[in-house]
Design a protein around this motif. Structure first.
Motif, PDB file in Angstrom:
ATOM      1  N   LYS A  10     -26.668  33.127  27.016  1.00  0.00           N
ATOM      2  CA  LYS A  10     -24.763  32.250  26.312  1.00  0.00           C
ATOM      3  C   LYS A  10     -24.271  33.706  26.517  1.00  0.00           C
ATOM      4  O   LYS A  10     -23.382  33.627  27.459  1.00  0.00           O
ATOM      5  CB  LYS A  10     -25.091  31.299  25.788  1.00  0.00           C
ATOM      6  CG  LYS A  10     -23.608  31.930  24.483  1.00  0.00           C
ATOM      7  CD  LYS A  10     -24.227  31.588  22.721  1.00  0.00           C
ATOM      8  CE  LYS A  10     -23.130  31.528  22.595  1.00  0.00           C
ATOM      9  NZ  LYS A  10     -21.896  31.299  22.260  1.00  0.00           N
ATOM     10  N   ALA A  11     -24.975  34.548  26.281  1.00  0.00           N
ATOM     11  CA  ALA A  11     -24.166  35.767  26.015  1.00  0.00           C
ATOM     12  C   ALA A  11     -23.636  36.510  27.135  1.00  0.00           C
ATOM     13  O   ALA A  11     -22.279  36.797  27.209  1.00  0.00           O
ATOM     14  CB  ALA A  11     -24.420  36.908  25.464  1.00  0.00           C
ATOM     15  N   GLN A  12     -24.413  36.514  27.754  1.00  0.00           N
ATOM     16  CA  GLN A  12     -24.012  37.018  29.631  1.00  0.00           C
ATOM     17  C   GLN A  12     -23.230  35.993  30.652  1.00  0.00           C
ATOM     18  O   GLN A  12     -22.750  36.636  31.112  1.00  0.00           O
ATOM     19  CB  GLN A  12     -25.541  37.104  30.157  1.00  0.00           C
ATOM     20  CG  GLN A  12     -26.829  38.361  29.647  1.00  0.00           C
ATOM     21  CD  GLN A  12     -27.040  39.003  30.545  1.00  0.00           C
ATOM     22  OE1 GLN A  12     -27.102  38.913  31.861  1.00  0.00           O
ATOM     23  NE2 GLN A  12     -28.644  39.333  30.552  1.00  0.00           N
ATOM     24  N   ILE A  13     -23.085  34.615  30.106  1.00  0.00           N
ATOM     25  CA  ILE A  13     -22.408  33.474  31.199  1.00  0.00           C
ATOM     26  C   ILE A  13     -21.220  34.019  30.332  1.00  0.00           C
ATOM     27  O   ILE A  13     -20.256  34.591  30.967  1.00  0.00           O
ATOM     28  CB  ILE A  13     -22.613  32.357  30.302  1.00  0.00           C
ATOM     29  CG1 ILE A  13     -24.153  31.479  30.927  1.00  0.00           C
ATOM     30  CG2 ILE A  13     -21.353  32.043  31.080  1.00  0.00           C
ATOM     31  CD1 ILE A  13     -24.146  30.822  30.833  1.00  0.00           C
ATOM     32  N   GLU A  14     -20.532  34.420  29.054  1.00  0.00           N
ATOM     33  CA  GLU A  14     -19.300  34.825  28.650  1.00  0.00           C
ATOM     34  C   GLU A  14     -19.451  36.160  29.086  1.00  0.00           C
ATOM     35  O   GLU A  14     -17.301  36.228  28.820  1.00  0.00           O
ATOM     36  CB  GLU A  14     -19.980  34.798  26.726  1.00  0.00           C
ATOM     37  CG  GLU A  14     -19.916  33.371  26.882  1.00  0.00           C
ATOM     38  CD  GLU A  14     -19.792  32.948  24.883  1.00  0.00           C
ATOM     39  OE1 GLU A  14     -19.468  31.644  25.113  1.00  0.00           O
ATOM     40  OE2 GLU A  14     -20.020  33.558  24.127  1.00  0.00           O
ATOM     41  N   ALA A  15     -19.918  37.121  28.599  1.00  0.00           N
ATOM     42  CA  ALA A  15     -20.329  37.933  29.365  1.00  0.00           C
ATOM     43  C   ALA A  15     -19.241  38.169  31.184  1.00  0.00           C
ATOM     44  O   ALA A  15     -18.084  39.056  31.792  1.00  0.00           O
ATOM     45  CB  ALA A  15     -21.013  38.964  29.315  1.00  0.00           C
ATOM     46  N   GLY A  16     -20.073  37.535  31.708  1.00  0.00           N
ATOM     47  CA  GLY A  16     -19.870  37.916  33.395  1.00  0.00           C
ATOM     48  C   GLY A  16     -18.551  36.888  33.740  1.00  0.00           C
ATOM     49  O   GLY A  16     -18.242  36.744  34.875  1.00  0.00           O
ATOM     50  N   VAL A  17     -18.041  35.249  32.814  1.00  0.00           N
ATOM     51  CA  VAL A  17     -16.915  34.513  33.210  1.00  0.00           C
ATOM     52  C   VAL A  17     -16.284  34.833  32.339  1.00  0.00           C
ATOM     53  O   VAL A  17     -16.534  34.190  30.667  1.00  0.00           O
ATOM     54  CB  VAL A  17     -17.634  33.273  33.220  1.00  0.00           C
ATOM     55  CG1 VAL A  17     -16.595  32.258  33.882  1.00  0.00           C
ATOM     56  CG2 VAL A  17     -18.459  33.218  34.242  1.00  0.00           C
ATOM     57  N   PRO A  18     -14.380  35.087  32.537  1.00  0.00           N
ATOM     58  CA  PRO A  18     -13.802  35.592  30.809  1.00  0.00           C
ATOM     59  C   PRO A  18     -13.424  34.305  30.980  1.00  0.00           C
ATOM     60  O   PRO A  18     -12.977  33.263  31.947  1.00  0.00           O
ATOM     61  CB  PRO A  18     -13.091  36.355  32.081  1.00  0.00           C
ATOM     62  CG  PRO A  18     -13.654  36.616  33.204  1.00  0.00           C
ATOM     63  CD  PRO A  18     -14.650  36.115  33.526  1.00  0.00           C
ATOM     64  N   GLY A  19     -13.272  34.355  29.643  1.00  0.00           N
ATOM     65  CA  GLY A  19     -12.610  32.950  29.244  1.00  0.00           C
ATOM     66  C   GLY A  19     -13.657  31.425  29.104  1.00  0.00           C
ATOM     67  O   GLY A  19     -13.173  30.854  28.340  1.00  0.00           O
ATOM     68  N   ALA A  20     -14.494  31.943  29.347  1.00  0.00           N
ATOM     69  CA  ALA A  20     -15.678  30.624  29.154  1.00  0.00           C
ATOM     70  C   ALA A  20     -16.308  30.575  27.677  1.00  0.00           C
ATOM     71  O   ALA A  20     -16.267  31.758  27.318  1.00  0.00           O
ATOM     72  CB  ALA A  20     -16.533  31.489  30.234  1.00  0.00           C
TER      73      ALA A  20
END
Lengths: 202, 380
Positions: A10-20
Motif C-alpha cells: 500500500k505504501a509503495q503504491i501510494e508513493a508510486g501513483v500520485p493521488g491514489a
C-alpha cells in the motif's frame, strides 16, 4: 522471493501513483489473504504499476469476480419523550422506547486476484467498489492491463451488472442478449416457469 | 511491446467475398454445445467470436444456496471428465477458509486419484485430436480403453465412475483398501507401454505433423497476459505449474519434471499432454510406494455443520485443464456468501481468435481441440 506485507505494498503504491488512495481490508479467516481497496480514478495506473514493478511483476491476473453487498438496515433502540394518550383521554409526557432504523447503502464489488508467473509468487487481491447498486455501477476495466480479465469482467457484467468502463467488448456472456436482470445478485427473484422468448441475434 | 499485444490482430482480406459461418452449437468438433461465429474469406478465418452459455445453470448461485458440504457433488459436474480434481480444488479452498488439517494418508490418496484423472483426461484428449483430424474411431477407442480401466478403479473406490464425489474438507469420504492399491499398481505398470503406443502415432505420423506444426501459434507474452494456464501455457514455454509453485497437498515430496514447449503450436500442446502423462506415471509410482497407513478423515471436522469464521479464501490446484481455483467468502453462516469458480477452460478461450486468424477453417477444429475445453466448466 515472497511479496512484502500488504501495508508495505500500500505504501509503495501510494508513493508510486500520485493521488491514489489505497485501503487495506483485513481478512479474518485463517487464510489471512488481505486485500487492497483501490479508488476507481487511479485503479488503472495502480494496476499498471503492479504489473510492471521490477520486484513484484504481477503479470498474471487469475481471477476476477463480482460480489454483491446489498443495502443493509441497522436498527437501534432509543428512548424518546412523547405525549401519550391514556385510556381516559388525558395526555401526558412520558419516556417511551422507539426503534430507529438507519439504512446503509450497498454496493457491488469487483475482486481481482494477482500472481506473478515470472517471480512465482502471489497473491495480491485488489478490490474495486461501485457507488451503489442501481445507477452508479461503474468501475474502470482492467482488461487493457491484463487481457485475462476480458471474459471474467464480461461475466461480472452479465451476472452482477457491474459496468466496466474501457472494456473492449462488454456484452452478456452466459445469459442471452435479451435478458434483463442480473441473476447473481442477492435480491434476484427467478421468474415463474415459462418458456423464455429468445430474441434472434447475429 | 506489451501494449501491442492488446490490440486485436486484424486479418486483411485481399479480395473476394466474406462469408459468415456459425459453427455449432451442435457441431461434432466443438466438444459440446459451443458456438463460434466465424467470418471467412474463402477458407481463411478473418474473425472468430466464441459464443457459449448453452449449458449455463448458474452453478455458483446453486452452491451459495446450500451448505458447504452440499456443493461438493455439484463440483463433479463442472468438468465432468475430471471430477476428482474439481473436488480437490473446492475442498482445498474450504480448508484454507476454515483452517482445517488433512491426514497424511488422505493427501497421498488425493494425489493418486488426481494423477489418474490427469492421465485419463490427457489420453482422451489425444484420442479426440486424431478423431478431429479424420482418423475416425480407432485412436479414440485406444484412448478410451485405458480410460475405462481408470474409471473402473474410480468406481470400485468411490462408487461412481465419473461423478465420484470422493473428497471432503478435512479428508476423504472412504479409505482405499489394500487390494485397490494393488490394482492401481498393476495398472500403472501397463501405462508407459500405452503412452509409447500413442507417442508413435503422434511422432511418426506425417499427416499429423504437417497439420499441427506451426498451426495456431500462441506467443509467450500473450499467453501470460491472457491468463492462459495448464499445458497450453507450458507449450508456449512458460514454466508455471501450480504443483511446483504452491506445493499444495504433498506434491513437494515427489520428484517430477515440468515439460515445456518451444513453439507454442498445436503440435507442442499435444506433446505437452503426452509428456505430462509420463510424469504422471512417475508421480503415481512414488505415491504408491510411500503411502502411509492411518485415517483418511480428520474426526474433528464438522462436515454437516461447518461454519467458518467470516472472511475469504482463494484455493487453487493444477487441474488437467489448467489452474482451477475456488474463491469463497464466508459471512459466518453455514453456507458460502460468495462461491466463485475460476474456470480454466473458459479463460483459455480468450485467445482462441488470436490463434485462429489467418488459418483455414479446418484448422480451427484442431486448434479448438488443443485448448481442451469441457462445456460443463465453461458455462457453469
Amino acid at each position: 522471493m515472497a511479496l512484502p506485507p500488504v501495508e508495505q505494498i500500500k505504501a509503495q503504491i501510494e508513493a508510486g501513483v500520485p493521488g491514489a488512495s489505497v485501503t487495506v481490508i483485513l481478512n479474518g479467516s485463517p487464510s489471512a489473504q488481505h486485500s487492497l481497496l483501490l479508488d476507481p480514478a487511479h485503479a488503472r495506473a495502480v494496476a499498471e504499476l503492479l504489473r510492471d514493478h521490477s520486484e513484484w511483476r504481477l503479470d498474471y491476473c487469475t481471477l476476477v469476480t463480482g460480489v454483491d453487498w446489498p443495502d443493509t438496515e441497522t436498527s437501534e433502540k432509543v428512548k424518546v419523550r412523547k405525549f401519550v394518550k391514556a385510556a381516559d383521554g388525558t395526555e401526558s409526557e412520558q419516556e417511551v422506547d422507539e426503534v430507529r432504523k438507519t439504512k446503509v447503502p450497498g454496493y457491488l464489488e469487483a475482486v481481482y486476484h494477482l500472481f506473478s508467473m515470472e517471480k512465482k509468487h502471489g497473491q495480491v487481491v485488489l478490490r474495486l467498489r461501485t457507488g451503489n447498486r442501481t445507477d452508479d455501477t461503474h468501475v474502470p476495466s482492467l482488461t487493457p492491463v491484463w487481457r485475462g480479465a476480458e471474459f471474467q469482467e464480461r461475466e461480472a457484467f452479465d451476472l452482477y451488472g457491474i459496468v466496466f468502463d474501457g472494456h473492449p467488448d462488454l456484452r452478456r456472456i452466459l445469459m442471452w442478449d435479451g435478458f434483463k436482470d442480473y441473476p447473481m445478485r442477492k435480491d434476484y427473484v427467478p421468474p415463474a416457469d415459462e418458456i423464455p422468448v429468445i430474441e434472434v441475434h447475429s | 511491446m506489451r501494449d501491442a499485444l492488446l490490440d486485436r490482430p486484424v486479418y486483411e482480406p485481399e479480395e473476394g467475398e466474406i462469408m459468415e459461418v456459425s459453427m455449432g452449437p451442435h457441431h461434432p468438433s466443438t466438444h459440446g454445445v459451443f458456438r463460434m461465429d466465424v467470418k471467412l474469406e474463402g477458407e481463411r478465418v478473418m474473425k472468430l467470436k466464441p459464443v457459449f452459455g448453452y449449458l449455463h445453470r448458474n452453478h455458483e448461485k446453486i452452491a451459495e444456496h446450500g451448505a458447504y458440504l452440499a456443493a461438493i457433488p455439484y463440483t463433479d459436474r463442472l468438468d465432468y471428465l475430471c471430477s476428482m480434481t474439481n473436488n480437490w480444488g473446492y475442498v482445498l479452498a474450504v480448508e484454507k477458509l476454515a483452517g482445517l488439517q488433512v491426514p497424511e494418508r488422505a493427501e497421498y490418496l488425493r494425489v493418486i486419484v488426481a494423477e489418474l484423472t490427469r492421465f485419463q483426461n490427457h489420453a482422451g484428449l489425444i484420442g479426440f485430436l486424431l478423431q478431429d483430424m479424420g482418423a475416425s474411431g480407432t485412436p479414440l477407442m485406444y484412448a478410451f480403453r485405458e480410460r475405462e480401466k481408470i474409471l473402473d478403479l474410480f468406481e470400485s473406490l468411490s462408487g461412481a465412475r465419473m461423478m465420484c464425489n470422493y473428497m471432503r474438507f478435512g479428508g476423504l469420504r472412504v479409505d482405499a483398501t489394500k487390494e485397490w492399491l494393488d490394482e492401481v499398481r498393476a495398472l500403472i505398470a501397463l501405462l508407459p507401454g500405452f503412452v509409447d503406443e500413442f507417442e508413435a502415432l503422434l511422432r511418426a505420423n506425417e499427416i499429423l505433423m504437417a497439420r499441427t506444426q506451426g498451426t495456431g501459434v500462441l506467443p509467450r507474452e500473450l499467453a501470460i497476459n491472457a491468463s492462459v494456464t495448464g499445458p497450453m501455457l507450458r507449450a508456449s514455454g512458460v514454466n508455471y505449474d501450480i504443483r511446483k509453485v504452491d506445493h499444495y497437498g504433498v506434491y513437494d515430496r515427489f520428484s517430477f519434471k515440468v515439460p515445456l514447449g518451444e513453439h507454442g503450436d498445436v503440435y507442442d500442446r499435444y506433446m505437452m499432454r503426452l509428456l505430462e502423462m509420463r510424469e504422471t506415471v512417475k508421480i503415481l509410482e512414488q505415491a504408491l510406494k510411500d503411502i502411509p497407513e492411518g485415517p483418511v478423515m480428520d474426526p474433528k471436522v464438522r462436515l454437516r455443520g461447518l461454519r467458518p469464521k467470516a472472511g475469504e479464501a482463494y484455493g487453487r490446484i493444477e487441474s488437467p485443464k489448467g489452474e482451477l481455483g475456488f474463491f469463497l467468502i464466508s459471512d459466518g453462516t453455514g453456507n458460502p456468501y460468495r462461491y466463485r469458480v475460476r474456470p480454466p477452460c473458459m479463460i483459455n478461450l480468450t485467445i482462441l481468435e488470436d490463434m485462429c486468424l489467418g488459418h483455414n477453417i479446418a484448422d480451427v477444429v484442431i486448434i479448438l481441440g488443443s485448448v481442451d475445453i469441457v462445456l460443463g466448466e465453461v458455462d457453469r
